[in-house]
Design a protein around this motif. Structure first.
Motif, PDB file in Angstrom:
ATOM      1  N   PRO A   1       0.809  -1.226   0.000  1.00 19.30           N
ATOM      2  CA  PRO A   1       0.000   0.000   0.000  1.00 19.30           C
ATOM      3  C   PRO A   1       0.844   1.279   0.000  1.00 19.30           C
ATOM      4  O   PRO A   1       0.351   2.339  -0.383  1.00 19.30           O
ATOM      5  N   GLU A   2       2.118   1.148   0.391  1.00 21.32           N
ATOM      6  CA  GLU A   2       2.991   2.311   0.373  1.00 21.32           C
ATOM      7  C   GLU A   2       3.548   2.582  -1.020  1.00 21.32           C
ATOM      8  O   GLU A   2       4.110   3.665  -1.273  1.00 21.32           O
ATOM      9  N   LYS A   3       3.374   1.617  -1.938  1.00 19.19           N
ATOM     10  CA  LYS A   3       3.907   1.744  -3.295  1.00 19.19           C
ATOM     11  C   LYS A   3       2.852   2.140  -4.320  1.00 19.19           C
ATOM     12  O   LYS A   3       3.167   2.801  -5.306  1.00 19.19           O
ATOM     13  N   PHE A   4       1.603   1.699  -4.106  1.00 20.16           N
ATOM     14  CA  PHE A   4       0.567   1.885  -5.119  1.00 20.16           C
ATOM     15  C   PHE A   4      -0.746   2.352  -4.494  1.00 20.16           C
ATOM     16  O   PHE A   4      -1.083   1.967  -3.382  1.00 20.16           O
ATOM     17  N   ARG A   5      -1.464   3.180  -5.246  1.00 20.09           N
ATOM     18  CA  ARG A   5      -2.834   3.530  -4.883  1.00 20.09           C
ATOM     19  C   ARG A   5      -3.703   3.439  -6.137  1.00 20.09           C
ATOM     20  O   ARG A   5      -3.226   3.647  -7.253  1.00 20.09           O
ATOM     21  N   VAL A   6      -4.974   3.116  -5.943  1.00 19.83           N
ATOM     22  CA  VAL A   6      -5.887   2.884  -7.059  1.00 19.83           C
ATOM     23  C   VAL A   6      -6.722   4.122  -7.332  1.00 19.83           C
ATOM     24  O   VAL A   6      -7.424   4.613  -6.438  1.00 19.83           O
TER      25      VAL A   6
ATOM     26  N   GLN B   1     -12.694  -1.674  -0.511  1.00 23.16           N
ATOM     27  CA  GLN B   1     -11.346  -1.898   0.005  1.00 23.16           C
ATOM     28  C   GLN B   1     -10.335  -0.885  -0.519  1.00 23.16           C
ATOM     29  O   GLN B   1      -9.506  -0.383   0.257  1.00 23.16           O
ATOM     30  N   PHE B   2     -10.403  -0.552  -1.819  1.00 21.46           N
ATOM     31  CA  PHE B   2      -9.336   0.245  -2.431  1.00 21.46           C
ATOM     32  C   PHE B   2      -9.728   1.698  -2.685  1.00 21.46           C
ATOM     33  O   PHE B   2      -8.883   2.498  -3.070  1.00 21.46           O
ATOM     34  N   ARG B   3     -10.984   2.034  -2.515  1.00 23.87           N
ATOM     35  CA  ARG B   3     -11.473   3.404  -2.530  1.00 23.87           C
ATOM     36  C   ARG B   3     -11.025   4.201  -3.765  1.00 23.87           C
ATOM     37  O   ARG B   3     -10.400   5.265  -3.654  1.00 23.87           O
ATOM     38  N   PRO B   4     -11.332   3.719  -4.964  1.00 23.36           N
ATOM     39  CA  PRO B   4     -10.968   4.471  -6.172  1.00 23.36           C
ATOM     40  C   PRO B   4     -11.806   5.736  -6.304  1.00 23.36           C
ATOM     41  O   PRO B   4     -12.897   5.837  -5.731  1.00 23.36           O
ATOM     42  N   SER B   5     -11.317   6.675  -7.086  1.00 25.57           N
ATOM     43  CA  SER B   5     -12.071   7.898  -7.345  1.00 25.57           C
ATOM     44  C   SER B   5     -13.189   7.664  -8.353  1.00 25.57           C
ATOM     45  O   SER B   5     -14.184   8.403  -8.360  1.00 25.57           O
ATOM     46  N   ILE B   6     -13.015   6.637  -9.208  1.00 24.04           N
ATOM     47  CA  ILE B   6     -13.978   6.367 -10.270  1.00 24.04           C
ATOM     48  C   ILE B   6     -14.032   4.862 -10.513  1.00 24.04           C
ATOM     49  O   ILE B   6     -13.026   4.161 -10.356  1.00 24.04           O
TER      50      ILE B   6
END
Length: 410
Positions: free
Chosen positions: A25-30, A48-53
């Motif tokens: 999680p420190e390397k990538f965000r969705v 879980q990953f809380r994307p913007s879209i």
């Protein structure tokens, strides 16, 4: 932290990509997620990953998705349909788009991502097979990078690091041999769908498992390698490697051969495509050569695997022919899985469809030409199935292809 968008989030590529994101999680965000029709899994991924879209291709399931995340403490943009998938691909500040959508359906979203200036982690081979004449110029025009995220082409890409320009002599793609690698060719007439879906090494989706059984998956990878690495088809070779430890090799001008080895795990090429040029430490199982044991190789049987030669022929024909090959294969495999044609009818349907496209093959196709060829080929396969009984059994020996007067084989 690298921002990514994931197309095909509920499929095998998508879930393994999200496993990587969850582990690092420190390397990538969705930023964005797009899925086909698995609305329940997509809703869980959003939570879980809380994307913007996010988008669901099956438009009728959008209300279900909206209801499933109604109580979340944030409100992502929710879209539906093919236009929704395209919008997700081009949205926001994601640096890289992982393309895990199966089939030619991944072409338009990938093009949208390129035009939005995003790098592509390519796990959808059809994007280049069908759309290479359009996609590669766009990659150059928009100055983005294309990283292969399937195991074979990632292996080639990794082996090429540090190789000087002009140093590459040959690409060697390894193939498991699929469900029938140990069957006698004459026994293939009795193949059932259940037989074709018994891969000897691992569990995959139904379509790709049949492609592995026909070796069309490797033929398609030959075309993809041609576009990715600029190699002539005469310098791209297929070898059967039953253990699937060596994922592909390159031969250099001085005859040195470099290989990339590892346990069969799609997370490895995905991680490299997502993190390049970084090498991220993992706690995954390390390759133990003693445990792996003997590594063996053999030449593929051209009579057993006629689809392989069809792929080479379509690649050499160029233009819109690879798009026709890919679409015809998808349609023929679908018919086989529905038990509407026999296993050996798959290459016959593809061959007949490609032959009928010869006079209309576009040497420099536009996107519209490619999409039209794809649509035509799917319809044409349904037509040629009605003529299979009158068609001689497919002959696939290389010398027959070379001696044919049909220009697709020249």
């Amino acid at each position: 932290m690298k921002a990514i968008t994931l197309l095909g989030s509920t499929g095998s590529i998508g879930t393994q990509t999200l496993d990587i994101v969850a582990q690092y999680p420190e390397k990538f965000r969705v930023v964005g997620l797009a899925a086909g029709n698995n609305v329940e899994m997509l809703a869980e991924q959003i939570q879980q990953f809380r994307p913007s879209i996010a988008a669901i291709c099956a438009s009728e399931k959008l209300p279900i998705l909206q209801d499933a995340i109604r109580d979340l403490d944030y409100k992502p943009i929710l879209l539906a349909g093919e236009t929704g998938i395209v919008e997700v691909a081009s949205y926001g500040d994601s640096e890289s788009v992982v393309t895990g959508i199966v089939g030619c359906a991944g072409l338009l979203p990938t093009i949208a991502a390129i035009k939005a200036g995003k790098n592509i982690a390519l796990a959808n081979k059809e994007t280049l097979i069908a759309g290479g004449p359009v996609v590669l110029p766009l990659i150059e025009e928009y100055g983005v990078k294309l990283f292969p995220a399937d195991s074979e082409h990632s292996a080639i890409f990794q082996c090429l690091q540090g190789v000087p320009k002009g140093g590459l002599r040959k690409i060697i793609l390894t193939a498991s041999g699929g469900a029938f690698r140990d069957w006698a060719t004459e026994d293939l007439v009795n193949v059932t769908v259940a037989d074709a879906l018994k891969h000897p090494n691992w569990s995959m989706g139904r379509k790709i498992t049949v492609d592995s059984a026909t070796l069309m998956n490797k033929g398609l990878e030959v075309i993809e390698a041609h576009f990715l690495f600029g190699m002539d088809y005469d310098n791209i070779e297929i070898v059967i490697h039953p253990q699937s430890i060596i994922h592909s090799l390159i031969e250099l001008q001085d005859t040195s051969v470099l290989a990339q080895l590892g346990w069969a795990d799609m997370r490895l090429p995905l991680l490299y495509a997502m993190s390049y040029p970084e090498r991220i430490y993992t706690n995954w199982e390390k390759l133990d050569l003693v445990k792996a044991g003997s590594l063996t190789f053999r030449e593929p049987d051209h009579k057993k695997y006629p689809c392989m030669n069809l792929a080479y022929a379509a690649g050499r024909a160029g233009g819109s022919m690879p798009a026709v090959l890919n679409a015809a294969n998808e349609q023929a495999v679908a018919l086989f899985l529905d038990e509407k044609i026999k296993f050996l009818d798959i290459p016959r349907c593809i061959e007949m469809t490609c032959e009928r496209h010869l006079s209309n093959n576009c040497s420099n196709p536009s996107l519209e030409d490619i999409l039209a060829a794809d649509k035509w080929a799917r319809r044409e396969v349904l037509t040629v199935t009605e003529q299979l009984e009158a068609r001689p059994q497919f002959i696939s020996l290389p010398q027959n292809l070379r001696e044919s007067e049909n220009p697709i084989y020249s």
